[in-house]
Structure formats: C-alpha cells, structure tokens
Design a protein around this motif. Structure first.
Motif, PDB file in Angstrom:
ATOM      1  N   LEU A 168      44.333  50.704  35.851  1.00  5.90           N
ATOM      2  CA  LEU A 168      44.861  51.542  36.915  1.00  5.90           C
ATOM      3  C   LEU A 168      45.536  50.704  37.995  1.00  5.90           C
ATOM      4  O   LEU A 168      45.081  49.596  38.300  1.00  5.90           O
ATOM      5  N   PRO A 169      46.610  51.218  38.602  1.00  3.04           N
ATOM      6  CA  PRO A 169      47.324  50.438  39.626  1.00  3.04           C
ATOM      7  C   PRO A 169      46.577  50.382  40.949  1.00  3.04           C
ATOM      8  O   PRO A 169      45.775  51.264  41.282  1.00  3.04           O
ATOM      9  N   THR A 170      46.848  49.335  41.716  1.00  2.00           N
ATOM     10  CA  THR A 170      46.369  49.223  43.081  1.00  2.00           C
ATOM     11  C   THR A 170      47.551  49.477  44.025  1.00  2.00           C
ATOM     12  O   THR A 170      48.639  49.842  43.581  1.00  2.00           O
ATOM     13  N   ASN A 208      42.769  40.392  30.912  1.00  2.00           N
ATOM     14  CA  ASN A 208      44.085  40.494  31.566  1.00  2.00           C
ATOM     15  C   ASN A 208      44.410  39.143  32.180  1.00  2.00           C
ATOM     16  O   ASN A 208      43.514  38.424  32.638  1.00  2.00           O
ATOM     17  N   THR A 251      47.327  37.857  35.048  1.00  2.00           N
ATOM     18  CA  THR A 251      48.452  38.124  35.929  1.00  2.00           C
ATOM     19  C   THR A 251      48.962  36.822  36.515  1.00  2.00           C
ATOM     20  O   THR A 251      48.180  35.950  36.897  1.00  2.00           O
ATOM     21  N   GLU A 263      36.482  50.635  37.059  1.00  2.00           N
ATOM     22  CA  GLU A 263      37.418  51.752  37.115  1.00  2.00           C
ATOM     23  C   GLU A 263      37.020  52.801  36.086  1.00  2.00           C
ATOM     24  O   GLU A 263      36.379  52.502  35.076  1.00  2.00           O
ATOM     25  N   HIS A 307      43.108  57.765  42.172  1.00  2.00           N
ATOM     26  CA  HIS A 307      44.390  57.892  41.474  1.00  2.00           C
ATOM     27  C   HIS A 307      44.550  59.313  40.932  1.00  2.00           C
ATOM     28  O   HIS A 307      44.217  59.575  39.771  1.00  2.00           O
ATOM     29  N   THR A 363      46.772  45.590  39.676  1.00  2.00           N
ATOM     30  CA  THR A 363      45.992  46.558  38.904  1.00  2.00           C
ATOM     31  C   THR A 363      44.516  46.232  39.049  1.00  2.00           C
ATOM     32  O   THR A 363      44.142  45.125  39.455  1.00  2.00           O
ATOM     33  N   THR A 368      46.263  50.900  28.470  1.00  2.00           N
ATOM     34  CA  THR A 368      46.845  50.107  29.554  1.00  2.00           C
ATOM     35  C   THR A 368      48.052  50.803  30.175  1.00  2.00           C
ATOM     36  O   THR A 368      48.611  50.305  31.139  1.00  2.00           O
TER      37      THR A 368
END
Length: 278
Positions: free
Chosen positions: A49-51, A272, A274, A214, A173, A45, A252
């Motif tokens: 937003l996702p990558t 965040n 990960t 973003e 996106h 992300t 999110t």
C-alpha cells in the motif's frame, strides 16, 4: 533456460540498486524539504500500500518487489528448510519506477512478471502541519494484463496519514477498484471492490530499523479468498530501504490487493528493495 534467466536478472537489478549512493550531504539540493530524510516516513510504500511520502520534483526512485510462491506451511519444518525457506520456489517479481512530476505530485509504473502493468498517479491535497493533523493524498491507477493489452481496471481513492514526528506513521487507504476480480467464463468484466486499507510503520528506538503492518479488507464486492495482510521488518541505509515481509497474498498492485489471497492458512516470504536517486 527461461528459469535460469529470471534469477540472474533479479540478481543484477538488486546489485545495481545496492550500489553505493551519494554521501548524505550531497543528497540535499538547495532548500527543497522533499529531498530531506523523513525518519518517520522513509519509504513510498508500506509492503504494498502507498504512503504519503512526497517525491521531489524531477527525481526518480526504483523499487523491486519479490514474493516467493511456496507457502510457509507446506509440508513440515524440514521441508521448509530443505527448500531454503521458500527461496527455491518460483516467485512473483515486480519492478517499479517512480518520478516526481511537480512538488506534491508523483507517478509510478509497476510491472510484475505475470505481465501485469499498473500506472499510478498520486497528488497531495493537504499536508500535515501544526494546525492540521493529517496528510491527504488523492490517487488514481490504471492496470492492464498481458502487458497492458487486455482486462483493464481503474482504481480511484486516497491515502490519509498521520506522522508521529520521527517515530513512525499510521495510514488509511479508501480505494474503489473497478473490474477488480477475474471475470467469469463468458463475462467481459469482473466485480468492483471497495477497499479500506490500513497500516503503519514504527521505528525501533532511534535506529534505522522499522516494523511494518498493513491490511486491505474488502468492504464490498468479491468475498472469495482472504483479505490481504502483510507484516514486515525493514532497515533504512542511506538512499535504500530493504524490507523482509510475510504476506498471505502476492499482491503489489491495487487490483491484486483487491483480489486478496487464495487461502487463509497460506503465507509467503518476500522482500522489497527501494532505492532513491536523489
């Protein structure tokens, strides 16, 4: 008691995610390119937003999202410092588990502490290579409130990216979110919203640090509130990516992003974390 348990749980999960990972040499299994580090696209992300980072088949990743509820501009600078930069406030916390179903296909389940659950699937249609300048992924998500028991929403869309080698990547996106907004009194569904998310991540020199930006402007549908925007700085460390961000919304999930933020002048501190388990 309830207020005491929540930060303890967040601390425990954070410490588990920060546990030492395997040595870099052990992270390569066979010749699977999806298991190799991509310095230009280190996370799944941006801020929300996702990558298009591929998830290795059969592998897992975990993500913790945290958005503090105190606006940065509430009161004066002294009040902000007294509240320990907003960390004394309540927060919207999200826990996410990601799994690689097959090469190019991944799925996630994401739950926030307001009892929203999102299931998301993502599949790579085209990959960037010497003859093709972009990667194109398709995605579909289903979200429900009150532990996925009411007020359901479906999102359909895609992610387009261009990776600049090991320097970074840009993203678009286009996503259509059905039943995105909070229904009015007596209504059974909210408005549909078309998002055109945009964003990017850029590596700072040859370091492990990145800047992230973003936005998720709404092209159609509900126009109250403000479009989601987030800026961040992050650092990669082995299988971890830790990000500090400032956003004008708590979103999110895709529907939360479609709803945007409440006020133009309200910005919130968050982070965040990960952790890749491969």
């Amino acid at each position: 008691m309830r207020h005491a348990v929540r930060p303890i749980l967040v601390l425990v999960v954070t410490l588990l995610a920060l546990a030492p990972g395997r040595p870099a040499a052990a992270q390569f299994v066979g010749s699977d390119p999806d298991r190799q580090l991509a310095p230009g696209e280190p996370d799944f992300t941006l801020a929300a937003l996702p990558t298009t980072l591929r998830m290795p088949a059969g592998a897992f990743a975990f993500r913790l999202t945290h958005r503090f509820a105190r606006p940065i501009g509430l009161g004066d600078a002294g009040d902000f410092f007294a509240d320990f930069f907003g960390l004394d406030s309540a927060a919207q916390v999200g826990l996410e588990l990601r799994y690689g179903i097959r090469p190019g296909t991944q799925a996630t389940v994401h739950r926030t502490n307001n009892r929203t659950i999102q299931f998301l699937g993502q599949h790579e249609i085209l990959g960037q290579d010497a003859s093709r300048p972009v990667t194109i992924d398709a995605l579909v998500a289903v979200e429900g409130e009150n532990n996925f028991s009411e007020s359901f929403s479906t999102s359909l869309g895609g992610v387009l990216s261009h990776r600049f080698g090991e320097r970074g990547a840009l993203y678009a996106h286009p996503v259509y979110v059905f039943n995105a907004t909070v229904p009015a009194a007596g209504a059974t569904a909210g408005d549909d919203v078309l998002l055109l998310g945009i964003g990017g991540r850029w590596r700072l020199g040859g370091s492990r640090a990145y800047v992230v930006l973003e936005a998720a402007p709404r092209l159609t549908g509900e126009t109250t509130g403000v479009d989601h925007v987030s800026v961040a700085i992050e650092r990669r460390a082995g299988g971890h990516v830790f990000q500090f961000n400032v956003s004008n919304s708590f979103g999110t999930t895709l529907r939360q992003l479609a709803r945007g933020g409440a006020r133009r002048d309200d910005w919130y501190v968050g982070f965040n974390l990960t952790r890749k388990f491969y």
